[in-house]
Each structure stands twice: as structure tokens, then as C-alpha cells.
Motif scaffolding. Sequence first.
Motif, PDB file in Angstrom:
ATOM      1  N   ASP A   4       2.997   0.297   4.686  1.00 54.42           N
ATOM      2  CA  ASP A   4       3.459  -0.429   3.870  1.00 54.42           C
ATOM      3  C   ASP A   4       4.467  -1.327   4.008  1.00 54.42           C
ATOM      4  N   ASN A  25      -5.022  -1.834   2.472  1.00 55.90           N
ATOM      5  CA  ASN A  25      -3.732  -1.853   1.863  1.00 55.90           C
ATOM      6  C   ASN A  25      -3.378  -3.098   1.376  1.00 55.90           C
ATOM      7  N   TYR A  55       1.277   7.387  -6.968  1.00 54.54           N
ATOM      8  CA  TYR A  55       1.775   7.940  -5.768  1.00 54.54           C
ATOM      9  C   TYR A  55       2.233   9.289  -5.575  1.00 54.54           C
ATOM     10  N   THR A 113      -2.631   4.778  -0.695  1.00 54.56           N
ATOM     11  CA  THR A 113      -2.053   5.875  -0.123  1.00 54.56           C
ATOM     12  C   THR A 113      -2.832   7.326  -0.511  1.00 54.56           C
ATOM     13  N   LEU A 130       2.432   6.207   6.826  1.00 55.88           N
ATOM     14  CA  LEU A 130       1.637   5.435   5.629  1.00 55.88           C
ATOM     15  C   LEU A 130       2.622   4.434   5.073  1.00 55.88           C
ATOM     16  N   LYS A 164      -5.845   2.914   5.337  1.00 57.83           N
ATOM     17  CA  LYS A 164      -4.830   2.429   4.832  1.00 57.83           C
ATOM     18  C   LYS A 164      -4.381   1.109   5.473  1.00 57.83           C
TER      19      LYS A 164
END
Length: 524
Positions: free
Chosen positions: A248, A397, A356, A413, A244, A393
Motif C-alpha cells: 500500500d 492494488n 478492510y 487486501t 500488504l 495484491k
Amino acid sequence: MKNAMQGAFILTLASLVAKVLSAIYRIPLQNLVGNTGFYVYQQIYPIYGIGITFALSGFPVFVSKLVAEQETESQKIKVAQKAFVILSVISLVIVVSLLSFAPEIAHGMGDVGLTPLIRCVSLMFIFMPFLAVGRGYYQGIFQMIPTARSQVMEQVVRVVIIIGVAYTAVNQDWNVYRMGTWAMSGAVVAAIVSTLYFLRLFKKKIFRPLPTQTGPIASYKKLSKRFLIEGGTICLFAAIIILLQLIDSFTVKNGLVASGVSNKAAKSLKGIYDRAQPLVQLGLVVATSFSTTLLPSLTKAVQKHNRYEFKRTVQSMLHISLAISVAATVGMMTLMPQINRLLFGNTEGTSAIMIYVVAIVLAALIATYNSVLQSVNVFKPAIVAFFIGLGVKLLLNRVAVQQYGINGASLVTVLSLAVILVFMQLGSSDSLKGNLRLDIGFFGKLILASGSMVLVVNWSKMVLLSLFSNSGRIELGIMIVVVVLLGGLTFSGVAIGLRLFTIREWLTIPYGKKLLKKILDNKK
């Protein structure tokens, strides 16, 4: 159960030391090189993270399962030898691919300056077969100390090199990309040192020919298939947070630039967002260590067809993993502004980090669920759930970052992990669902224990902050330690009072017996 928990305790201590080192080195690193320098390092860190997962908690777990399945010592060595050959091929493919496509990967991340960092970190994969087979062999025969020692050794060497590089970079006025490349070289040197630790095993057993008659061993074709399906599934879930984070690396900085943020500011914001990663790693230490040693024990229970012991073990692991991860998450969220300031010098990105860290609970449950599914050779629900979550994701994202900044990346996430957990549960058979189900009473007790801890933490934090309103980072650190101790004692006391865990579960937790005895003695 006792052997498994002893092994979990050893790995928990080693993981705790390693993760503490992993968190500590990022504090001076970020303070020395700033948000942009931290961004450069963290952009490539997921590639290193995938490599270390393959070599520490992915393929070693599968190799340990293969070794545990064998009846004789010669069969155990033979299957380890075949595993080494297969992993060597996988390693070669990864190294060549990363070296060849480093410019394209860097371009996809929106920063071609990252190319030399990618090429440098790719070299650590050369040593992955040695580390995975060495650790896996020992774990398969329930000897956790070699894995624990090599893990700590590897982290110490890497951290020393990174801090040394950061200090040199600041004093010699290096640019952030040169600093990042030399910092990543620490991963390669650490892998070499850790490999040397297993040299004796390879000289005495793995690299020595065995008699042709060692008993039935699966062919390379069958083993390769198992490595792809079973080993691949273990690696995917062991690296779930890292993967993940890799998404990012390709979407957060690019999404921020697309939303109108300048290139320089986007790099700094990505560095701020990355502060959450070491905190999540710390929160997952216990859950990861327990799931690492759980698989061989569950495999034995399945082989003996002991359904009662299997279900009881699964329930105990779920209770312990969930309770510890919830306590860690709630505690971090309550103290996050102070933790952020203590570690990184300011409170920038606090809301994104608070969102997070919810990933700790979800990832802990996913790790436990996956261990259970692996033990009974059920892979489809986990694989399907994983790719659905990863797809969420990938799809959301960049859009979320453009709309909500780094808070959006944190939200996606958490959403992705929740999706994986739900689909793993839905895709499991009815019998497995029964083993993985947690009763409402346990949740109620856990909420009360966590809520009591939050009240104590908030109250003690307010009192101490009012007494030391103009405190520096040292005083702040002392205050956090005091508050954490009060919160931990509150959670443990309420958990015992409400009987959150059974006596058996308390006895399996490291130091649980002593803690239980002290609290009960005080009540008398």
C-alpha cells in the motif's frame, strides 16, 4: 493443552495492552498532526512493523521451536547461541540495505521526503537478534512472562516518545517529515530498552562458552537453511498484514495521483485509509497470541505421535480463533461510523475501513493454519499460497485504487488474504485437510450467534443515538462501551445456548469457566 492456553492467556493480556497502546497513540497523533502527518508516519510504519514482527512474533516463534526440540539445558543454550549468530548476520544485511537504499525506497513510495524516516527506523534492526533470541528462548521453555513484559515495556516507551514528539511538533511548528523522523526514533529507543531487559539472560547463558560436549546440535549450515525456510515462513505469515500495508505504501498514494487526485489530497486520503490498521491489529490480538504459543505444543504432540490430541487441539484452536475474530469483525463493522468518529473526529473513509476489517477473520485463520503446517514441518503450501496472495495484491492494488480509490485498496487486501487461505487449504495433504476442516454445524451456530449480536448492537445503538443525538466524543465513547458490552454478552449467551464450543473449549478460553458457570447458574 492447559500449559499452552495459560501461555496464550499471558501473551494475550500483554498483546492486548500493547495493541491498545498502539491504537491509542494513533488517535492523538492523527488529531495533532492531521491526515498528512499521519500519512507520513504510516508510510514508513510497515518497515517498523516488519522489524517488530521479526523480533516479537516471527523469529522468536522459530527459536522457541528450536529450543523446544532440544533435550538438555546445554543443548537449548547452544542452539540459542547459534541462532543469535545467524540473526546477527541477517540483521546486518537489513540495516546496511535500508541505510544504503533509503532514497530509492522513498522515491518508489512517491515521496523523497521520507528518506530520513527510513534511515532512522532501520537502526532498530540492530537489536532484533537480542530480542528474537531472548523471547524465543523463554517461549521455548514455556515461560511467557519475559516476552510479555518486554513487549509491554517496548510499546510504552515508544508510545510516550511518539506522543511527546507529536505535541512538540505542533507547538514548535515542525514540518511533517521532521515530526515523522523523530517519531520513528521512538522505535529505536524502545528496542534498546527492551534489549536491556534480556541482558541478564545473555550474560549468564547466551554469551558464555559451553562445554564442547553438549550433545548433537545442527551445524550452522543446516540451521541457516532452517532459518531461511522455516523461520522465513513464520516471519512472512506473522507479518502478512504488514507486508500488504507495505505494498500500500508504494501503490495507494501513487495510484491516487495517477487517477487525477492532487499530490496533497492523495497524501491526506492515504492517511484516512491508514485508520483501518490499528483496528485490524486490535482484532487480531487474541488470534496472534494463541498461534504464537501453539507451535511448541503442537510440536510436542507430533513428537509423541499423539494424532488424536493433535487433531483435537487444532480443532479447538480453529473454533476459538474463528469465533473471536468473526465476533470482533462483525461488531466493528456494525459500529464503524461511530468508532471512526470517536477515534479520528469524523467519518471519512468509513466504507474503506469497514471493508478492510474483514481481514481480521482471514488473517486469524491463516495464522492458525500456518501454525498447524509449521508444527508438522510442512512449508511448501504456505509459501506458495503466500506468494500467490502477495502477487494478487501487487498486480491489482494500483489499478483498483485508480478505479475505486481507497475502497479499492481495501478490497484487494481482503481478496489477497482470501486467496492465501484457499491455496493453503488446497495445497495441504488429505490428512491435514481433515484436521483443518470445520463442520457446517459450527458455521451455522456461529452465524446465529453473530446475527443475534448484530441485532442487539444495532437496536441498542439506535436507542442510544436517539437519546444523545448531539453528543460529543466523550458521550459517544461511553455509548460504544455500553453497546460493545451488550453485544459481547449476547454473543456469549447465544454461543452457550447453541453449544458453539465444547465444554473443553470453554474451559480453555481465559475466564471461560467463570462465564460458563455464571450463565448456567442464571438459567437455574
